[in-house]
Write a protein that holds these residues in place. Sequence first.
Motif, short mmCIF file in Angstrom:
data_model
loop_
_atom_site.label_atom_id
_atom_site.label_comp_id
_atom_site.label_asym_id
_atom_site.label_seq_id
_atom_site.Cartn_x
_atom_site.Cartn_y
_atom_site.Cartn_z
N UNK A 32 0.81 -1.21 0.00
CA UNK A 32 0.00 0.00 0.00
C UNK A 32 0.85 1.27 0.00
N UNK A 33 0.38 2.25 -0.77
CA UNK A 33 1.08 3.53 -0.86
C UNK A 33 0.05 4.64 -0.68
N UNK A 34 0.39 5.59 0.16
CA UNK A 34 -0.46 6.75 0.42
C UNK A 34 0.08 7.97 -0.32
N UNK A 35 -0.81 8.88 -0.67
CA UNK A 35 -0.38 10.19 -1.18
C UNK A 35 -1.05 11.24 -0.31
N UNK A 36 -0.33 12.32 -0.05
CA UNK A 36 -0.94 13.40 0.72
C UNK A 36 -1.83 14.23 -0.20
N UNK A 37 -2.77 14.93 0.38
CA UNK A 37 -3.73 15.67 -0.43
C UNK A 37 -3.10 16.83 -1.20
N UNK A 38 -1.94 17.31 -0.76
CA UNK A 38 -1.26 18.39 -1.48
C UNK A 38 -0.46 17.85 -2.66
N UNK A 39 -0.22 16.54 -2.69
CA UNK A 39 0.55 15.94 -3.77
C UNK A 39 2.05 16.06 -3.60
N UNK A 40 2.51 16.45 -2.43
CA UNK A 40 3.94 16.66 -2.21
C UNK A 40 4.71 15.39 -1.87
N UNK A 73 -11.46 1.49 3.33
CA UNK A 73 -11.35 2.40 2.19
C UNK A 73 -10.77 3.74 2.62
N UNK A 74 -10.93 4.07 3.88
CA UNK A 74 -10.39 5.32 4.44
C UNK A 74 -8.94 5.08 4.87
N UNK A 75 -7.98 5.82 4.32
CA UNK A 75 -6.57 5.62 4.68
C UNK A 75 -6.33 5.83 6.18
N UNK A 76 -5.30 5.15 6.71
CA UNK A 76 -5.02 5.24 8.14
C UNK A 76 -4.29 6.50 8.56
N UNK A 77 -4.00 7.40 7.62
CA UNK A 77 -3.29 8.64 7.91
C UNK A 77 -4.17 9.81 7.49
N UNK A 78 -4.41 10.73 8.41
CA UNK A 78 -5.25 11.89 8.10
C UNK A 78 -4.63 12.72 6.97
N UNK A 79 -5.45 13.23 6.07
CA UNK A 79 -4.99 14.06 4.99
C UNK A 79 -4.32 13.30 3.86
N UNK A 80 -4.61 12.00 3.77
CA UNK A 80 -3.99 11.17 2.74
C UNK A 80 -5.05 10.34 2.02
#
Length: 115
Positions: A32-40, A73-80
Amino acid sequence: MPPAPDWDLVTVPSRQGLEAVDILRLRTGVGPVLHDTSGDTLGFLVPAGTAGGWDLPGSACTRTDGRGTRFTDEPPVAGAGWLVPPRGSHPVTDPVLLRMALGEAARTLEAADGL
């Protein structure tokens, strides 16, 4: 979604992370790979305990409280959000393979920037 393994989180700049995701997908598979909402940044879920010995420049590995939780379905890290959602075949990314992919990605980007 499959049950979550115990995990730590390796974060990298998104450009390098996207290259590494492609490298891992083509060769060995990626967890699994997360992305932050800012795309950084991208975050790779790796086995718990990885943070204790992670020392790759340009990245960080954070010990998490992801012990015994379940992926949803909800990622385990807020804002991701999920770039690569969890699946049973690769519950986390192997940190040795991730380190190699990140190194190759950095070299590829350096070469591309030099053109």
